[in-house]
Design a protein around this motif. Structure first.
Motif, PDB file in Angstrom:
ATOM      1  N   VAL A  55      40.324  39.486  44.922  1.00  0.00           N
ATOM      2  CA  VAL A  55      39.682  40.418  45.848  1.00  0.00           C
ATOM      3  C   VAL A  55      39.601  39.794  47.244  1.00  0.00           C
ATOM      4  CG1 VAL A  55      38.296  41.507  44.020  1.00  0.00           C
ATOM      5  CG2 VAL A  55      37.340  39.584  45.320  1.00  0.00           C
ATOM      6  N   THR A  56      39.332  40.648  48.218  1.00  0.00           N
ATOM      7  CA  THR A  56      39.101  40.168  49.579  1.00  0.00           C
ATOM      8  C   THR A  56      37.695  39.582  49.678  1.00  0.00           C
ATOM      9  OG1 THR A  56      38.169  42.267  50.305  1.00  0.00           O
ATOM     10  CG2 THR A  56      40.579  42.013  50.514  1.00  0.00           C
ATOM     11  N   GLU A  57      37.448  38.846  50.753  1.00  0.00           N
ATOM     12  CA  GLU A  57      36.105  38.306  50.995  1.00  0.00           C
ATOM     13  C   GLU A  57      35.083  39.445  51.072  1.00  0.00           C
ATOM     14  OE1 GLU A  57      34.898  35.257  51.126  1.00  0.00           O
ATOM     15  OE2 GLU A  57      36.759  34.115  51.127  1.00  0.00           O
ATOM     16  N   GLU A  58      35.463  40.544  51.704  1.00  0.00           N
ATOM     17  CA  GLU A  58      34.550  41.682  51.850  1.00  0.00           C
ATOM     18  C   GLU A  58      34.197  42.286  50.499  1.00  0.00           C
ATOM     19  OE1 GLU A  58      37.543  41.443  53.591  1.00  0.00           O
ATOM     20  OE2 GLU A  58      36.563  40.668  55.410  1.00  0.00           O
ATOM     21  N   GLU A  59      35.207  42.453  49.645  1.00  0.00           N
ATOM     22  CA  GLU A  59      34.963  43.004  48.304  1.00  0.00           C
ATOM     23  C   GLU A  59      34.094  42.049  47.482  1.00  0.00           C
ATOM     24  OE1 GLU A  59      35.563  45.614  44.851  1.00  0.00           O
ATOM     25  OE2 GLU A  59      35.405  45.835  47.006  1.00  0.00           O
ATOM     26  N   TYR A  60      34.372  40.768  47.589  1.00  0.00           N
ATOM     27  CA  TYR A  60      33.563  39.767  46.877  1.00  0.00           C
ATOM     28  C   TYR A  60      32.103  39.851  47.327  1.00  0.00           C
ATOM     29  CZ  TYR A  60      32.086  35.248  45.015  1.00  0.00           C
ATOM     30  OH  TYR A  60      31.425  34.246  44.339  1.00  0.00           O
ATOM     31  N   ASP A  61      31.896  39.889  48.647  1.00  0.00           N
ATOM     32  CA  ASP A  61      30.523  39.972  49.185  1.00  0.00           C
ATOM     33  C   ASP A  61      29.825  41.241  48.713  1.00  0.00           C
ATOM     34  OD1 ASP A  61      30.892  37.545  50.465  1.00  0.00           O
ATOM     35  OD2 ASP A  61      31.343  38.461  52.425  1.00  0.00           O
ATOM     36  N   ARG A  62      30.569  42.360  48.687  1.00  0.00           N
ATOM     37  CA  ARG A  62      29.985  43.625  48.232  1.00  0.00           C
ATOM     38  C   ARG A  62      29.592  43.538  46.755  1.00  0.00           C
ATOM     39  NH1 ARG A  62      31.091  47.832  45.473  1.00  0.00           N
ATOM     40  NH2 ARG A  62      33.277  47.398  45.102  1.00  0.00           N
ATOM     41  N   LEU A  63      30.490  43.014  45.929  1.00  0.00           N
ATOM     42  CA  LEU A  63      30.188  42.872  44.498  1.00  0.00           C
ATOM     43  C   LEU A  63      29.001  41.947  44.274  1.00  0.00           C
ATOM     44  CD1 LEU A  63      33.834  42.584  43.137  1.00  0.00           C
ATOM     45  CD2 LEU A  63      32.226  44.438  42.657  1.00  0.00           C
ATOM     46  N   ARG A  64      28.966  40.876  45.022  1.00  0.00           N
ATOM     47  CA  ARG A  64      27.862  39.926  44.876  1.00  0.00           C
ATOM     48  C   ARG A  64      26.537  40.552  45.314  1.00  0.00           C
ATOM     49  NH1 ARG A  64      27.355  33.764  47.039  1.00  0.00           N
ATOM     50  NH2 ARG A  64      25.444  33.360  45.903  1.00  0.00           N
ATOM     51  N   SER A  65      26.556  41.282  46.423  1.00  0.00           N
ATOM     52  CA  SER A  65      25.310  41.907  46.905  1.00  0.00           C
ATOM     53  C   SER A  65      24.819  42.994  45.958  1.00  0.00           C
ATOM     54  CB  SER A  65      25.492  42.457  48.318  1.00  0.00           C
ATOM     55  OG  SER A  65      26.341  43.583  48.311  1.00  0.00           O
ATOM     56  N   HIS A  66      25.724  43.570  45.171  1.00  0.00           N
ATOM     57  CA  HIS A  66      25.348  44.579  44.172  1.00  0.00           C
ATOM     58  C   HIS A  66      25.128  43.949  42.785  1.00  0.00           C
ATOM     59  CE1 HIS A  66      26.944  47.323  47.265  1.00  0.00           C
ATOM     60  NE2 HIS A  66      26.045  48.160  46.760  1.00  0.00           N
ATOM     61  N   HIS A  67      25.042  42.633  42.724  1.00  0.00           N
ATOM     62  CA  HIS A  67      24.762  41.892  41.491  1.00  0.00           C
ATOM     63  C   HIS A  67      25.811  42.144  40.403  1.00  0.00           C
ATOM     64  CE1 HIS A  67      21.002  40.961  43.412  1.00  0.00           C
ATOM     65  NE2 HIS A  67      20.789  42.241  43.588  1.00  0.00           N
ATOM     66  N   ARG A  68      27.059  42.225  40.816  1.00  0.00           N
ATOM     67  CA  ARG A  68      28.163  42.428  39.868  1.00  0.00           C
ATOM     68  C   ARG A  68      28.903  41.123  39.577  1.00  0.00           C
ATOM     69  NH1 ARG A  68      26.526  45.539  37.140  1.00  0.00           N
ATOM     70  NH2 ARG A  68      28.524  45.666  36.122  1.00  0.00           N
ATOM     71  N   ILE A  69      28.461  40.016  40.221  1.00  0.00           N
ATOM     72  CA  ILE A  69      29.072  38.703  39.998  1.00  0.00           C
ATOM     73  C   ILE A  69      27.978  37.742  39.562  1.00  0.00           C
ATOM     74  CG2 ILE A  69      30.229  36.726  41.059  1.00  0.00           C
ATOM     75  CD1 ILE A  69      31.610  38.658  42.952  1.00  0.00           C
ATOM     76  N   ALA A  70      28.212  37.084  38.447  1.00  0.00           N
ATOM     77  CA  ALA A  70      27.286  36.053  37.957  1.00  0.00           C
ATOM     78  C   ALA A  70      27.863  34.684  38.281  1.00  0.00           C
ATOM     79  CB  ALA A  70      27.095  36.196  36.456  1.00  0.00           C
ATOM     80  N   LEU A  71      26.992  33.736  38.473  1.00  0.00           N
ATOM     81  CA  LEU A  71      27.367  32.336  38.651  1.00  0.00           C
ATOM     82  C   LEU A  71      28.443  32.147  39.729  1.00  0.00           C
ATOM     83  CD1 LEU A  71      27.487  31.500  34.856  1.00  0.00           C
ATOM     84  CD2 LEU A  71      25.591  31.064  36.415  1.00  0.00           C
TER      85      LEU A  71
END
Length: 190
Positions: A55-71
């Motif tokens: 994913v792009t940095e933007e997509e990663y940040d969005r997923l992380r801010s929506h709590h879709r990425i753990a650890l």
């Protein structure tokens, strides 16, 4: 309630052949699959979507801010993490994940009854593999520079690991050893 199968964590420096070993084991048992991770690293020609979602940095940040990425973690300037939906896949059967970050391995070890395998090889063999890898020159340089550091860090974190496999010149022996570990620890192969 449903049972969550613990992931089998295969660790080692870039270029040691983690995915090559895991691919051989998955080929022998259709019940086994990759525990998919997520990364902002550029996808190489040999990377597959079954192992990681790129994913792009933007997509990663969005997923992380929506709590879709753990650890979440970072390696050589690229962001990584474990997508929440990958954890849900553990109810369907054993999963194998290839990682390089020791803190993440500690977190998984603390959260699950994981089996952890460290894959090593002589430094010169790892560097030869990395030099042949289809990668950008900058990423190849970063990977090569990181290998000695990873091997040194392994000495500090050795107690996290249940097994060690040497994947030097005898690929078949290393594959058989990982297959034996899988049979012993997570799923008998029919």
């Amino acid at each position: 309630f449903f049972k969550l199968h613990p992931p089998l964590v295969v660790v080692g420096p870039s270029g040691v052949g983690k995915n090559t070993l895991v691919d051989a084991v998955i080929e022998t048992n259709p019940k086994l699959k990759y525990f998919r991770k997520i990364t902002t690293r550029n996808q190489r020609p040999d990377d597959r979507e079954t192992e990681a979602r790129f994913v792009t940095e933007e997509e990663y940040d969005r997923l992380r801010s929506h709590h879709r990425i753990a650890l979440p973690y970072e390696i050589r300037g690229c962001n990584y993490g474990l997508p929440i939906d990958s954890f849900a896949d553990l109810k369907d059967g054993p999963r194998m994940v290839c990682l390089g970050d020791f803190q993440l391995i500690q977190s998984l070890h603390d959260a699950f009854d994981t089996t952890t395998v460290y894959v090593t090889a002589p430094l010169e063999i790892i560097i030869q593999r990395l030099e042949r890898r289809e990668d950008t020159p900058e990423q190849r340089r970063k990977s090569i520079e990181a290998v000695p550091v990873h091997l040194t860090d392994y000495e500090r974190f050795k107690t996290l690991f249940d097994y060690e496999i040497t994947n030097g010149v005898d690929l078949k022996a290393a594959q058989e050893k990982l297959l034996d570990i899988v049979k012993e620890e997570i799923c008998p192969i029919d």
